[in-house]
Design an enzyme around this catalytic site. Structure first.
Site: not given
Length: 532
Positions: A138, A286
């Site tokens: 991220e 995720e």
């Protein structure tokens, strides 16, 4: 997600007294991340008190039949241990290593030689262990200053892999879903324009050229939290809704029965708007749901909701329905996460996303049925107590003597000539005695302890004509002259996990448990209780 940090403070989740096990079966295998049949994997973070050792972790994965994992680094000790687990692993490059790899192709080549080649080269003992490399995590939101070097790092690693004849290992980077703007209705979604030309277009071009997946961390939980009541709770957890409550895209008239599919379709639309969607699979690196959180700030973080979301997610993926826009095209997913990372800072939920505690005991038992699911069978109500593999035989014998004596277990079936006499050894006989006592106590927490000689399992220990109490076959048992007999055999899919709270791993918990059980003995005034 990004440094995997969600901010705030937390309080530790108290360990449950119920020492139940999760029988988790991951079956659909693939040759590379993002390709082949859809599968469910798990992420493994290591900010865990008393985390299982690498060898114990590998055994744990093998027992749970977990065949796809995502690691947040490329720890050679863990990879060496995983070689015996039968699992494939996405290995990660932490954000703090991006500068070195992105600024020096030589450093990237050295990283591949040190972290990948020992486990993936043709002459290694585990050529298929590493399924992909996830560079950073991220980065656009977690470390935006590193964004200019992220793609160079990916390209350098991909080049190093190609030079080592390992171009089949894809290299990508997990991105946050927040880069998709206006995600609902999905037909109007688009990528953040400040990232589109400078970062996303070059990245997506590289992914298409190297057959690598677009990695995304995707959380319906946060969509629910941020929706201010607009998103129905049931819709976020894959629960069926009446048509009047389903989300409908006004432009396509497609109905969305769950938030997960709506988020995926928003990604597909955003990709299409950049004209680079062809040939790029989406891999959800995720997703998950926390089992505990601050009651006021995180009202949806609960065991029931976590169980519902993850169980339904597994069924959704393995049934391969795809999304309304792409029926039959199902993305593979990694559940965040295998263990509760109790050492992580942040809000109360931050440390409670795991399916298990760090010592291997389950936070909750998933409810999934069907031959191809994460669970082979729903084993919630079928747990058994058997002799622990690593317990001293003298301790097992003493515990069995107590169970068949003061514990008042019915040990008739393990006498000579009876149905459970064979095999005639201490552990087999003790397992029958332990389980009989455990079942007679309603499988109460602590009733399978026996001073560390017992452990809980979801594997039905019944064999041949010996049917254990609690088995689904027990009602079919017929006794002839006291013998425990049946002609029906236990299915191989009955169970596979054998885990218990290990002595010495949670001393505070065991001390409290012993104190509780001692008090119970004083109140009940029964005979001396061996397992207190």
């Amino acid at each position: 997600m990004g440094a995997r940090s969600r901010g705030g403070t937390r309080s530790l989740l108290l360990l449950s007294l119920h020492l139940l096990c999760l029988h988790s079966c991951l079956r659909c295998s693939v040759s590379a991340a993002g390709s082949g049949d859809p599968y469910v994997g798990v992420t493994i973070g290591t900010a865990v008190t008393n985390l299982l050792s690498p060898s114990d972790l590998a055994a744990f994965l093998r027992a749970q039949r977990i065949t796809h994992v995502r690691l947040y680094d490329a720890d050679p000790r863990l990879l060496s241990a995983l070689a015996s687990s039968g699992a494939t692993a996405i290995v990660g490059v932490p954000n703090d290593e991006l500068l070195a790899l992105g600024s020096s192709p030589a450093t990237a080549s050295a990283w591949v030689a040190r972290r990948v080649l020992p486990f993936a080269a043709a002459n290694s003992t585990t050529p298929g262990l590493i399924s992909a490399i996830a560079v950073g995590d991220e980065v656009p939101t977690a470390l935006p200053s590193a964004l200019p070097i992220l793609l160079p790092a990916i390209q350098s690693l991909a080049a190093a892999l190609t030079a080592a004849n390992l171009s089949s290992i894809p290299v990508s980077t997990p991105l946050p879903f927040s880069i998709v703007l206006e995600p609902f209705p999905p037909s109007q979604a688009y990528f953040n324009q400040s990232l589109a030309k400078s970062f996303l277009l070059p990245l997506l071009s590289h992914l298409a050229n190297t057959s690598a997946p677009l990695m995304l961390n995707l959380y319906p939980y946060y969509s629910l939290m941020q929706s201010s009541g607009v998103v129905p709770v049931d819709n976020a957890m894959f629960k069926p809704l009446p048509p009047s409550l389903e989300m409908v895209d006004p432009n396509t008239l497609l109905h969305y029965t769950n938030v997960f599919d709506a988020m995926l379709d928003a990604v597909y639309v955003a990709l299409k708007n950049l004209n680079v969607s062809a040939g790029i699979p989406v891999l959800v690196t995720e997703t998950g749901w926390p089992s505990y959180g601050d009651r006021k700030q995180e009202p949806y973080a609960s065991k029931d909701n976590a169980n519902t979301y993850n169980s339904n997610l597994i069924k959704h993926v393995t049934e391969k329905p795809g999304t309304p826009m792409r029926p039959g095209t199902q993305a593979s997913v990694y559940i965040y996460e295998l263990f509760n990372e109790d050492l992580r800072p942040g809000p109360a939920s931050e440390a409670n996303w795991g399916l298990f505690h760090g010592n291997g005991t389950p936070v909750y038992l998933l409810h999934v049925t069907g031959k191809d699911g994460f669970l082979g069978n729903d084993t919630t109500d079928r747990t058994f107590c058997i002799a622990a593999d690593d317990a001293d035989e003298k301790a097992v014998q003493a515990a069995m003597d107590w169970a068949c004596g003061p514990g008042r277990s019915d040990c008739t079936a393990i006498q000579p000539g009876e149905g459970c006499y064979e095999p005639n050894d201490v552990r087999s006989h003790a397992s029958f005695a332990f389980n009989t006592y455990y079942q007679s106590q309603g499988k109460a927490g602590g009733s399978c302890y026996f001073q560390g000689a017992g452990m809980v399992t979801t594997t039905d220990p019944s064999h041949d004509s010996c049917i254990f109490v609690g088995s689904k076959l027990y009602s079919n048992v017929t006794k002839s002259d006291g013998a425990n007999t049946t002609t029906t055999q236990t299915s191989d899919a009955e169970g596979c996990a054998v885990w218990r709270l290990r002595t010495g791993r949670e001393k505070g918990f065991l001390s409290a448990l012993r104190l509780l059980l001692s008090l119970m003995v004083v109140v009940i005034m029964t005979n001396s209780n061996f397992w207190t």
